[in-house]
Design a protein around this motif. Structure first.
Motif, short mmCIF file in Angstrom:
data_model
loop_
_atom_site.label_atom_id
_atom_site.label_comp_id
_atom_site.label_asym_id
_atom_site.label_seq_id
_atom_site.Cartn_x
_atom_site.Cartn_y
_atom_site.Cartn_z
N ALA A 115 -6.78 -1.99 11.75
CA ALA A 115 -5.78 -1.69 10.71
C ALA A 115 -6.25 -0.54 9.82
O ALA A 115 -5.44 0.29 9.39
N ALA A 116 -7.55 -0.46 9.56
CA ALA A 116 -8.08 0.64 8.76
C ALA A 116 -7.94 1.97 9.50
O ALA A 116 -7.65 3.01 8.90
N VAL A 117 -8.15 1.94 10.82
CA VAL A 117 -7.97 3.15 11.63
C VAL A 117 -6.52 3.61 11.54
O VAL A 117 -6.23 4.79 11.30
N VAL A 118 -5.58 2.69 11.72
CA VAL A 118 -4.16 3.03 11.64
C VAL A 118 -3.82 3.58 10.26
O VAL A 118 -3.08 4.56 10.13
N TRP A 119 -4.38 2.98 9.21
CA TRP A 119 -4.13 3.44 7.84
C TRP A 119 -4.61 4.88 7.66
O TRP A 119 -3.90 5.70 7.08
N CYS A 120 -5.80 5.19 8.18
CA CYS A 120 -6.31 6.57 8.10
C CYS A 120 -5.39 7.54 8.83
O CYS A 120 -5.07 8.62 8.32
N LEU A 121 -4.97 7.16 10.02
CA LEU A 121 -4.10 8.02 10.82
C LEU A 121 -2.73 8.23 10.16
O LEU A 121 -2.11 9.28 10.33
N ALA A 122 -2.27 7.23 9.41
CA ALA A 122 -0.94 7.30 8.79
C ALA A 122 -0.94 8.07 7.47
O ALA A 122 0.13 8.35 6.93
N ALA A 123 -2.11 8.44 6.98
CA ALA A 123 -2.16 9.18 5.72
C ALA A 123 -1.44 10.51 5.87
O ALA A 123 -1.46 11.12 6.94
N PRO A 124 -0.79 10.97 4.81
CA PRO A 124 -0.11 12.26 4.88
C PRO A 124 -1.08 13.38 5.27
O PRO A 124 -2.28 13.29 4.97
N PRO A 125 -0.60 14.43 5.93
CA PRO A 125 -1.48 15.53 6.34
C PRO A 125 -2.28 16.15 5.19
O PRO A 125 -3.34 16.72 5.42
N SER A 126 -1.77 16.04 3.99
CA SER A 126 -2.47 16.61 2.84
C SER A 126 -3.61 15.74 2.34
O SER A 126 -4.33 16.11 1.42
N VAL A 127 -3.79 14.56 2.96
CA VAL A 127 -4.81 13.61 2.52
C VAL A 127 -5.88 13.48 3.59
O VAL A 127 -5.59 13.21 4.76
N ASP A 128 -7.12 13.66 3.19
CA ASP A 128 -8.26 13.45 4.09
C ASP A 128 -9.00 12.22 3.59
O ASP A 128 -9.63 12.25 2.54
N VAL A 129 -8.87 11.12 4.29
CA VAL A 129 -9.56 9.89 3.92
C VAL A 129 -11.00 10.03 4.38
O VAL A 129 -11.30 9.92 5.56
#
Length: 134
Positions: free
Chosen positions: A109-123
């Motif tokens: 779920a954390a991987v999916v959350w990172c991938l779903a972040a807007p392009p302007s966001v680098d987690v």
């Protein structure tokens, strides 16, 4: 362990970055580290390999930023996860230690959350611990 967690990660990352660069496409590299202070005798190489993952991820992030490549780099650092590395009972639940453990689905779920972040966001990093742990 070192071969998989360090050498394998380095080789796969090199190939992925080269491919993303060649195709001039946005990309996202997500590495799985480990959030632990455990360094017992049987855990030293594991801890060292995961420390290397953290360092390699930070170095990659700096290199990607310097080259201004459209690739995001994230590190997910879970605490103990209920996997085959732990002793399990007939229901597949970890039996060793009293430490609460995450499930593999929590990390996914954390991987999916990172991938779903807007392009302007680098987690940069996500640290995962079971609810109620210290």
């Amino acid at each position: 362990m070192i071969s998989t967690n360090v050498i394998g990660l380095s080789m796969c990352t090199r190939e992925a970055v080269q491919d993303m660069t060649r195709r001039n496409t946005n990309g996202h590299i997500i590495n799985i580290g480990h959030h632990s202070t455990a360094t017992g005798p049987s855990e030293a190489f594991y801890a060292a390999s995961k420390a290397a993952v953290c360092s390699l991820t930070a170095g990659l992030r700096a290199e990607i930023a310097e080259k201004k490549l459209p690739i995001r780099v994230s590190l997910i650092s879970p605490s103990a996860v209920n996997t085959e590395f732990f002793s399990t009972d007939e229901d597949g639940k970890a039996t060793n230690g009293k430490q609460a453990k995450l499930e593999a689905q929590d990390v996914a779920a954390a991987v999916v959350w990172c991938l779903a972040a807007p392009p302007s966001v680098d987690v940069s990093e996500v640290v995962l611990q079971p609810t109620g742990s210290r």
